[in-house]
Scaffold this motif. Sequence first.
Motif, short mmCIF file in Angstrom:
data_model
loop_
_atom_site.label_atom_id
_atom_site.label_comp_id
_atom_site.label_asym_id
_atom_site.label_seq_id
_atom_site.Cartn_x
_atom_site.Cartn_y
_atom_site.Cartn_z
N ILE A 4 14.21 8.07 5.50
CA ILE A 4 13.01 8.80 5.66
C ILE A 4 12.17 8.50 4.25
N GLU A 5 10.78 8.15 4.43
CA GLU A 5 10.22 7.79 3.29
C GLU A 5 9.18 8.87 3.25
N VAL A 6 8.99 9.55 1.99
CA VAL A 6 7.93 10.63 1.85
C VAL A 6 6.82 9.81 1.02
N LYS A 7 5.59 9.90 1.48
CA LYS A 7 4.41 9.02 1.23
C LYS A 7 3.34 9.86 0.12
N ILE A 36 10.09 14.02 -5.48
CA ILE A 36 9.74 13.86 -3.91
C ILE A 36 8.79 12.61 -3.88
N SER A 37 7.95 12.50 -4.97
CA SER A 37 6.74 11.44 -4.89
C SER A 37 7.64 10.13 -5.19
N THR A 38 8.54 9.97 -5.96
CA THR A 38 9.51 8.84 -6.10
C THR A 38 10.48 8.59 -5.04
N ASN A 39 10.63 9.32 -4.17
CA ASN A 39 11.84 9.43 -2.90
C ASN A 39 13.05 9.44 -3.87
N ARG A 62 3.34 12.93 9.78
CA ARG A 62 3.37 11.72 9.76
C ARG A 62 2.55 11.02 8.58
N GLU A 63 1.36 11.77 7.97
CA GLU A 63 0.88 11.29 6.97
C GLU A 63 1.52 11.67 5.79
N LEU A 64 2.61 12.25 5.64
CA LEU A 64 3.32 12.68 4.55
C LEU A 64 4.70 11.95 4.41
N VAL A 65 5.30 12.04 5.76
CA VAL A 65 6.52 11.39 6.09
C VAL A 65 6.79 10.50 6.96
#
Length: 70
Positions: A4-7, A36-39, A62-65
């Motif tokens: 999971i990538e947090v964008k 959170i920002s740097t995953n 999906r805009e965020l994750v």
Amino acid sequence: MKIIEVKLKKVLKDKNLTQEQLSEMTGIRRATISEISTNSKTAMNRIHLARIAEVLEIDDIRELVDFKNE
């Protein structure tokens, strides 16, 4: 394997906001926003994600994750 990538970093850039500003807007600690920002967080607090989405006016998670190949 999918991860999971947090964008959040991209979203903040697109909205011309800093992590510090988001921290103030959400009440979430600046260090947590950074993680959170740097995953770098391995476990995500759903309340934090919901609060971030709310203040950034994100209706589609999906805009965020997203999923990303490892």
